[in-house]
Motif scaffolding. Structure first.
Motif, PDB file in Angstrom:
ATOM      1  N   ALA A  25       3.583 -10.391  -6.939  1.00  0.00           N
ATOM      2  CA  ALA A  25       2.626  -9.656  -5.684  1.00  0.00           C
ATOM      3  C   ALA A  25       3.358  -8.956  -4.841  1.00  0.00           C
ATOM      4  O   ALA A  25       3.361  -7.676  -4.508  1.00  0.00           O
ATOM      5  N   GLY A  26       4.534  -9.668  -4.384  1.00  0.00           N
ATOM      6  CA  GLY A  26       5.293  -9.005  -3.060  1.00  0.00           C
ATOM      7  C   GLY A  26       6.249  -7.702  -3.744  1.00  0.00           C
ATOM      8  O   GLY A  26       6.151  -6.918  -3.161  1.00  0.00           O
ATOM      9  N   HIS A  27       6.655  -8.107  -4.933  1.00  0.00           N
ATOM     10  CA  HIS A  27       7.314  -6.954  -5.660  1.00  0.00           C
ATOM     11  C   HIS A  27       6.475  -5.561  -5.752  1.00  0.00           C
ATOM     12  O   HIS A  27       6.959  -4.634  -5.768  1.00  0.00           O
ATOM     13  N   LEU A  28       5.526  -5.883  -6.109  1.00  0.00           N
ATOM     14  CA  LEU A  28       4.252  -4.870  -6.609  1.00  0.00           C
ATOM     15  C   LEU A  28       3.898  -4.147  -5.423  1.00  0.00           C
ATOM     16  O   LEU A  28       3.965  -3.006  -5.342  1.00  0.00           O
ATOM     17  N   LEU A  29       3.700  -4.855  -4.332  1.00  0.00           N
ATOM     18  CA  LEU A  29       3.396  -4.352  -2.900  1.00  0.00           C
ATOM     19  C   LEU A  29       4.485  -3.643  -2.439  1.00  0.00           C
ATOM     20  O   LEU A  29       4.161  -2.307  -1.924  1.00  0.00           O
ATOM     21  N   LEU A  30       5.805  -4.149  -2.545  1.00  0.00           N
ATOM     22  CA  LEU A  30       6.802  -3.187  -2.321  1.00  0.00           C
ATOM     23  C   LEU A  30       6.874  -1.751  -3.036  1.00  0.00           C
ATOM     24  O   LEU A  30       7.128  -0.733  -2.459  1.00  0.00           O
ATOM     25  N   HIS A  31       6.532  -2.075  -4.243  1.00  0.00           N
ATOM     26  CA  HIS A  31       6.931  -0.835  -5.091  1.00  0.00           C
ATOM     27  C   HIS A  31       5.674   0.293  -4.632  1.00  0.00           C
ATOM     28  O   HIS A  31       5.770   1.413  -4.638  1.00  0.00           O
ATOM     29  N   LEU A  32       4.759  -0.262  -4.631  1.00  0.00           N
ATOM     30  CA  LEU A  32       3.481   0.677  -4.226  1.00  0.00           C
ATOM     31  C   LEU A  32       3.587   1.254  -2.903  1.00  0.00           C
ATOM     32  O   LEU A  32       3.364   2.717  -2.916  1.00  0.00           O
ATOM     33  N   ILE A  33       4.117   0.431  -1.842  1.00  0.00           N
ATOM     34  CA  ILE A  33       4.401   1.064  -0.456  1.00  0.00           C
ATOM     35  C   ILE A  33       5.405   2.036  -0.683  1.00  0.00           C
ATOM     36  O   ILE A  33       5.483   3.150   0.236  1.00  0.00           O
ATOM     37  N   GLY A  34       6.478   1.582  -1.277  1.00  0.00           N
ATOM     38  CA  GLY A  34       7.500   2.548  -1.441  1.00  0.00           C
ATOM     39  C   GLY A  34       7.227   3.963  -1.968  1.00  0.00           C
ATOM     40  O   GLY A  34       7.642   5.147  -1.784  1.00  0.00           O
ATOM     41  N   SER A  35       6.393   4.081  -3.023  1.00  0.00           N
ATOM     42  CA  SER A  35       5.784   5.126  -3.636  1.00  0.00           C
ATOM     43  C   SER A  35       5.027   5.717  -2.907  1.00  0.00           C
ATOM     44  O   SER A  35       5.203   7.245  -2.813  1.00  0.00           O
ATOM     45  N   THR A  36       4.160   5.434  -1.868  1.00  0.00           N
ATOM     46  CA  THR A  36       3.548   5.797  -1.120  1.00  0.00           C
ATOM     47  C   THR A  36       4.323   6.736  -0.078  1.00  0.00           C
ATOM     48  O   THR A  36       3.979   7.803   0.236  1.00  0.00           O
ATOM     49  N   VAL A  37       5.600   5.970   0.434  1.00  0.00           N
ATOM     50  CA  VAL A  37       6.375   6.728   1.239  1.00  0.00           C
ATOM     51  C   VAL A  37       6.885   8.031   0.779  1.00  0.00           C
ATOM     52  O   VAL A  37       6.945   9.103   1.506  1.00  0.00           O
ATOM     53  N   LEU A  38       7.127   8.103  -0.478  1.00  0.00           N
ATOM     54  CA  LEU A  38       7.896   8.986  -1.153  1.00  0.00           C
ATOM     55  C   LEU A  38       6.960  10.092  -1.288  1.00  0.00           C
ATOM     56  O   LEU A  38       7.113  11.498  -1.142  1.00  0.00           O
ATOM     57  N   ALA A  39       5.524   9.787  -1.750  1.00  0.00           N
ATOM     58  CA  ALA A  39       4.488  10.913  -1.828  1.00  0.00           C
ATOM     59  C   ALA A  39       3.962  11.418  -0.325  1.00  0.00           C
ATOM     60  O   ALA A  39       3.742  12.723  -0.444  1.00  0.00           O
ATOM     61  N   LEU A  40       4.046  10.689   0.640  1.00  0.00           N
ATOM     62  CA  LEU A  40       3.772  11.232   2.141  1.00  0.00           C
ATOM     63  C   LEU A  40       4.820  12.239   2.610  1.00  0.00           C
ATOM     64  O   LEU A  40       4.653  12.682   3.522  1.00  0.00           O
TER      65      LEU A  40
END
Length: 226
Positions: free
Chosen positions: A166-181
């Motif tokens: 769960a922690g790794h998935l959350l980091l991956h999702l937020i990291g992808s959001t940073v790149l998109a924003l």
């Protein structure tokens, strides 16, 4: 960008051969030993932390239980280092694999149970039936307690797998959001990046906490059976 959220959890392959064994062996190679660094501050700090951990885990155990100190200390170091190495970019975390966690939990749990039946046979059997149970409830309670006993290793493995995954998935999702924003709203990307940094620090703490929780629960199972 990697579009598959579960790609980091796939077993790495080299020429079609799984390299999980090499990844598992890596943490042990990173620990300095007195043969490599003699009278070094790193060695002193490492030995102090190991003694503190061993004292914390084994302080409530009797003589038979304290014979497991090396096993439990090694277990904590292995899980902690494996979790921490999994935080590095483009790395693989073996503790996200339920099969591996079951491979650790089942033998340790079985060892504690066998030790209990060997050293405290009557007490171990008594755990299956609480004192004062009505006669008509005895078969049902024995069945329930037996099932709960066999669920313990599954709970150990699932807890570790779920928290790390769960922690790794959350980091991956937020990291992808940073790149998109980044190309949309720089302010929102900056705020999200701060959240990602704080979450990364939290995930480092979770990596150590989950290793301690796994080892502590095994220690508690051992304490009940020695």
């Amino acid at each position: 960008m990697n579009q598959n959220l579960f790609a980091p959890f796939m077993t790495p392959m080299l020429l079609g051969i799984p390299v999980t064994l090499l990844v598992i062996m890596l943490p042990a190679m990173l620990l300095p030993t007195p043969n490599q660094l003699i009278n070094n501050r790193m060695i002193s700090v490492q030995q102090w932390m190991i003694k503190l951990l061993t004292k914390q885990l084994m302080s409530t155990h009797n003589t038979k239980g304290q014979t497991w100190s090396l096993m439990l200390t090694s277990l904590f170091l292995f899980i902690a280092l494996t979790n921490l190495l999994g935080m590095l970019p483009h790395s693989f975390t073996p503790t996200t694999q339920l099969s591996m966690n079951l491979g650790m939990a089942i033998p340790l749990w079985a060892g504690t149970v066998f030790a209990g039946f060997r050293n405290k046979t009557k007490m171990s059997l008594a755990h299956l039936l609480p004192q004062g149970t009505p006669t008509f409830l005895i078969p049902m309670l024995v069945m329930i307690e037996t099932i709960s006993l066999f669920i313990q290793p599954m709970a150990l493995a699932v807890r570790l797998t779920a928290n790390i995954t769960a922690g790794h998935l959350l980091l991956h999702l937020i990291g992808s959001t940073v790149l998109a924003l980044t190309n949309i709203n720089l302010l929102a990307a900056s705020i999200t990046f701060i959240i990602l940094t704080l979450l990364t620090i939290l995930e480092f703490a979770v990596a150590l906490i989950q290793a301690y929780v796994f080892t502590l629960l095994v220690s508690l199972y051992l304490q009940d059976n020695t």
